[in-house]
Design a protein around this motif. Structure first.
Motif, PDB file in Angstrom:
ATOM      1  N   LEU A 123       0.828  -1.206   0.000  1.00 32.73           N
ATOM      2  CA  LEU A 123       0.000   0.000   0.000  1.00 32.73           C
ATOM      3  C   LEU A 123       0.861   1.255   0.000  1.00 32.73           C
ATOM      4  CD1 LEU A 123      -2.776  -1.026   2.551  1.00 32.73           C
ATOM      5  CD2 LEU A 123      -3.111  -0.540   0.122  1.00 32.73           C
ATOM      6  N   PHE A 124       1.904   1.257   0.824  1.00 29.61           N
ATOM      7  CA  PHE A 124       2.759   2.438   0.917  1.00 29.61           C
ATOM      8  C   PHE A 124       3.478   2.698  -0.405  1.00 29.61           C
ATOM      9  CE2 PHE A 124       6.450   4.948   2.148  1.00 29.61           C
ATOM     10  CZ  PHE A 124       5.896   5.870   3.027  1.00 29.61           C
ATOM     11  N   LYS A 125       4.069   1.662  -0.970  1.00 34.55           N
ATOM     12  CA  LYS A 125       4.805   1.837  -2.230  1.00 34.55           C
ATOM     13  C   LYS A 125       3.852   2.152  -3.382  1.00 34.55           C
ATOM     14  CE  LYS A 125       6.920  -2.131  -1.673  1.00 34.55           C
ATOM     15  NZ  LYS A 125       7.789  -3.311  -1.921  1.00 34.55           N
ATOM     16  N   ARG A 126       2.710   1.488  -3.417  1.00 39.02           N
ATOM     17  CA  ARG A 126       1.737   1.772  -4.482  1.00 39.02           C
ATOM     18  C   ARG A 126       1.225   3.206  -4.353  1.00 39.02           C
ATOM     19  NH1 ARG A 126      -2.345  -0.921  -7.623  1.00 39.02           N
ATOM     20  NH2 ARG A 126      -2.993   0.646  -9.122  1.00 39.02           N
ATOM     21  N   GLY A 127       0.999   3.652  -3.111  1.00 40.22           N
ATOM     22  CA  GLY A 127       0.549   5.022  -2.917  1.00 40.22           C
ATOM     23  C   GLY A 127       1.559   6.030  -3.430  1.00 40.22           C
ATOM     24  N   LEU A 132       2.913   9.235 -10.439  1.00 45.35           N
ATOM     25  CA  LEU A 132       2.210   9.251 -11.721  1.00 45.35           C
ATOM     26  C   LEU A 132       1.382  10.524 -11.875  1.00 45.35           C
ATOM     27  CD1 LEU A 132       0.851   5.616 -12.268  1.00 45.35           C
ATOM     28  CD2 LEU A 132       2.685   6.763 -13.510  1.00 45.35           C
ATOM     29  N   GLU A 133       0.705  10.929 -10.798  1.00 45.67           N
ATOM     30  CA  GLU A 133      -0.155  12.115 -10.865  1.00 45.67           C
ATOM     31  C   GLU A 133       0.637  13.354 -11.256  1.00 45.67           C
ATOM     32  OE1 GLU A 133      -3.245  13.504 -11.366  1.00 45.67           O
ATOM     33  OE2 GLU A 133      -4.022  12.674  -9.488  1.00 45.67           O
ATOM     34  N   ILE A 134       1.819  13.533 -10.646  1.00 48.68           N
ATOM     35  CA  ILE A 134       2.556  14.785 -10.866  1.00 48.68           C
ATOM     36  C   ILE A 134       3.473  14.725 -12.083  1.00 48.68           C
ATOM     37  CG2 ILE A 134       2.439  15.374  -8.422  1.00 48.68           C
ATOM     38  CD1 ILE A 134       5.304  14.483  -8.091  1.00 48.68           C
ATOM     39  N   THR A 135       3.540  13.584 -12.741  1.00 46.83           N
ATOM     40  CA  THR A 135       4.388  13.467 -13.934  1.00 46.83           C
ATOM     41  C   THR A 135       3.553  13.072 -15.149  1.00 46.83           C
ATOM     42  OG1 THR A 135       4.964  11.179 -13.311  1.00 46.83           O
ATOM     43  CG2 THR A 135       6.471  12.933 -12.627  1.00 46.83           C
ATOM     44  N   VAL A 136       3.281  11.796 -15.288  1.00 49.65           N
ATOM     45  CA  VAL A 136       2.632  11.273 -16.493  1.00 49.65           C
ATOM     46  C   VAL A 136       1.235  11.844 -16.685  1.00 49.65           C
ATOM     47  CG1 VAL A 136       1.879   9.163 -17.657  1.00 49.65           C
ATOM     48  CG2 VAL A 136       3.982   9.156 -16.300  1.00 49.65           C
ATOM     49  N   ILE A 160      -6.057  10.455  -8.592  1.00 52.64           N
ATOM     50  CA  ILE A 160      -4.965   9.502  -8.411  1.00 52.64           C
ATOM     51  C   ILE A 160      -4.097   9.911  -7.228  1.00 52.64           C
ATOM     52  CG2 ILE A 160      -2.992   8.383  -9.517  1.00 52.64           C
ATOM     53  CD1 ILE A 160      -5.760   7.643 -10.645  1.00 52.64           C
ATOM     54  N   TRP A 161      -3.887  11.199  -7.062  1.00 52.19           N
ATOM     55  CA  TRP A 161      -3.187  11.709  -5.871  1.00 52.19           C
ATOM     56  C   TRP A 161      -3.958  11.327  -4.610  1.00 52.19           C
ATOM     57  CZ3 TRP A 161      -0.474  15.518  -2.845  1.00 52.19           C
ATOM     58  CH2 TRP A 161      -1.247  16.225  -1.926  1.00 52.19           C
ATOM     59  N   ALA A 162      -5.285  11.524  -4.633  1.00 55.56           N
ATOM     60  CA  ALA A 162      -6.100  11.221  -3.452  1.00 55.56           C
ATOM     61  C   ALA A 162      -6.054   9.732  -3.121  1.00 55.56           C
ATOM     62  CB  ALA A 162      -7.537  11.675  -3.678  1.00 55.56           C
ATOM     63  N   ILE A 163      -6.116   8.888  -4.159  1.00 54.82           N
ATOM     64  CA  ILE A 163      -6.032   7.448  -3.917  1.00 54.82           C
ATOM     65  C   ILE A 163      -4.669   7.086  -3.363  1.00 54.82           C
ATOM     66  CG2 ILE A 163      -6.052   5.171  -5.016  1.00 54.82           C
ATOM     67  CD1 ILE A 163      -8.093   6.239  -7.000  1.00 54.82           C
ATOM     68  N   GLY A 164      -3.598   7.679  -3.922  1.00 52.53           N
ATOM     69  CA  GLY A 164      -2.252   7.380  -3.448  1.00 52.53           C
ATOM     70  C   GLY A 164      -2.060   7.731  -1.986  1.00 52.53           C
ATOM     71  N   LEU A 165      -2.468   8.939  -1.588  1.00 52.17           N
ATOM     72  CA  LEU A 165      -2.330   9.335  -0.191  1.00 52.17           C
ATOM     73  C   LEU A 165      -3.245   8.522   0.717  1.00 52.17           C
ATOM     74  CD1 LEU A 165      -1.949  13.222  -0.320  1.00 52.17           C
ATOM     75  CD2 LEU A 165      -0.236  11.542   0.338  1.00 52.17           C
ATOM     76  N   SER A 166      -4.423   8.172   0.222  1.00 50.71           N
ATOM     77  CA  SER A 166      -5.345   7.341   1.011  1.00 50.71           C
ATOM     78  C   SER A 166      -4.751   5.956   1.242  1.00 50.71           C
ATOM     79  CB  SER A 166      -6.700   7.227   0.305  1.00 50.71           C
ATOM     80  OG  SER A 166      -7.329   8.491   0.193  1.00 50.71           O
ATOM     81  N   MET A 167      -4.079   5.417   0.231  1.00 48.96           N
ATOM     82  CA  MET A 167      -3.426   4.118   0.401  1.00 48.96           C
ATOM     83  C   MET A 167      -2.298   4.202   1.426  1.00 48.96           C
ATOM     84  SD  MET A 167      -3.319   2.705  -3.532  1.00 48.96           S
ATOM     85  CE  MET A 167      -2.938   0.998  -3.156  1.00 48.96           C
ATOM     86  N   ILE A 168      -1.568   5.296   1.414  1.00 49.41           N
ATOM     87  CA  ILE A 168      -0.515   5.476   2.415  1.00 49.41           C
ATOM     88  C   ILE A 168      -1.129   5.548   3.812  1.00 49.41           C
ATOM     89  CG2 ILE A 168       1.233   7.091   3.260  1.00 49.41           C
ATOM     90  CD1 ILE A 168       1.872   7.734   0.333  1.00 49.41           C
TER      91      ILE A 168
END
Length: 383
Positions: free
Chosen positions: A92-96, A102-106, A125-133
């Motif tokens: 979860l941490f690494k995927r987040g 990905l959000e801030i680049t691609v 995608i940013w929100a999902i990433g931080l939520s996963m963290i």
């Protein structure tokens, strides 16, 4: 189509629902690519929004909450495979972190070439990433505590609406990230804007994780279906009461319109940024009912939806770049007709474009899904 195909297999209904909202997402992003001259306010201005446009936007409301909820549910399934429990914290941490990158680049690159000055939009995608963290840190809490915390965030964050900070004040940046949509950097070569404030989405992902045991192999499909139906019905009843009597959960009160249609539009005109309680009760309530309905359904359309839902990040990136390529090709071939962009004159053209693109994207998504199941390359899991 059963909710769980077989021991150790992917949950079919989750992939189907994820695929359904991703197809709706295509329509909304096609609108942003080719119908941007008709801006969308949040909530929408009913005096300026025709019903066709309004209900298309309401359909798009289901994408983010369903996706975040299913992310939490999928995290529980990852932590409880048939071979025995494992910690999901590292994944979860690494995927987040990967999703935030990905959000801030691609993903930002798609919008940056279309905007001036370039802007980094911190979106779903940013929100999902931080939520996963956040989930990677909180998943060890007892299930009852996770449910209580998730419900407290989802139901309580509207109480925080009166709190605000002005740019330059000490609390502005953390509060913009957590609860108030706004610019972190508003001037300079690159601007940064939080489009998806984080706090409510942490509540949603926690509730998704807490629902995971309903999909355990020990849970009978009929029992799971009853639980999903009950939870969905409770959410919609609460929406009817809280929203119907304008008690709590939405800053924009609904009112009687000129006719029944506009009254319904007013009732459904809920806030997405950040998602109000009414917004989440509506979208998650319907999402839970659809999950229950999918337990006993199987046809070619649902199987096609599962293909998209089985390769979500690949689909997400692919459809954004296809739409960008089409926008650039249209400008090169037809010329700009709205400022520096080529855009459609009619909303039906957005729907027609989406109807053409979805079958075309099915084949690369199917090929990638098959590749993902066969390969032993660890990085592929992140897509």
């Amino acid at each position: 189509m059963s909710g769980v195909r077989a021991r150790g297999a992917r949950v079919a209904s989750i992939d189907v629902l994820r695929g359904l909202v991703m197809m709706i997402m295509m329509v909304d992003h096609a609108r942003e690519a080719f119908f941007l001259h008709h801006p969308v306010s949040d909530p929408m201005n009913l005096a300026e929004t025709d019903p066709g446009f309004f209900f298309g936007r309401v359909a798009a409301h289901f994408c983010a909450p369903v996706f975040v909820f299913l992310t939490g549910l999928s995290a529980w399934l990852y932590a409880h495979p048939s071979s025995g429990p494992r910690s999901p914290a590292g994944f979860l941490f690494k995927r987040g972190l990967f999703l935030i990158l990905l959000e801030i680049t691609v993903i930002t690159a798609v919008w940056a070439v279309q905007l001036s000055p370039p802007t980094i939009y911190l979106q779903v995608i940013w929100a999902i990433g931080l939520s996963m963290i956040a989930l990677s840190l909180l998943h060890r809490l007892p299930r009852g505590v996770l449910i209580a915390l998730g419900l407290a965030i989802v139901f309580g964050h509207n109480l925080l609406t009166p709190i605000s900070f002005q740019p330059g004040e000490a609390g502005y940046i953390p509060w913009t990230i957590l609860h108030d949509r706004g610019f972190l950097v508003s001037e300079g070569l690159v601007r940064i804007k939080v489009s998806y404030p984080l706090l409510p989405w942490i509540g949603v992902i926690l509730l998704g994780y807490a629902v995971g045991p309903w999909y355990a192999s020990a849970t009978a499909p009929e029992q799971r279906r009853k639980l999903l139906l009950s939870a969905g019905a409770i959410a919609l009843v609460l929406l009817a009461v809280l929203r119907g009597f304008n008690i709590y959960g939405e800053t924009l009160l609904w009112e009687q319109g000129a006719d029944a249609l506009h009254s319904v539009m007013s009732f459904l005109n809920v806030t997405k940024y950040p998602p109000s309680l009414a917004f989440l009760l509506l979208t998650l309530g319907v999402g839970l009912l659809v999950l229950a309905w999918l337990e006993q359904r199987d046809n070619w359309f649902l199987r096609a939806s599962a293909v998209f839902g089985g390769a979500p990040m690949f689909y997400y990136l692919l459809h954004l770049y296809v739409l960008l390529a089409l926008q650039m090709a249209a400008i090169a071939l037809l010329g700009a007709n709205y400022g520096k962009r080529y855009e459609f004159d009619h909303l039906w053209q957005v729907w027609a474009l989406s109807a053409v693109l979805l079958p075309l994207l099915y084949w690369p998504c199917r090929a990638f899904g098959n590749f993902k199941r066969r390969t032993t390359m660890a990085w592929v899991r992140y897509l």
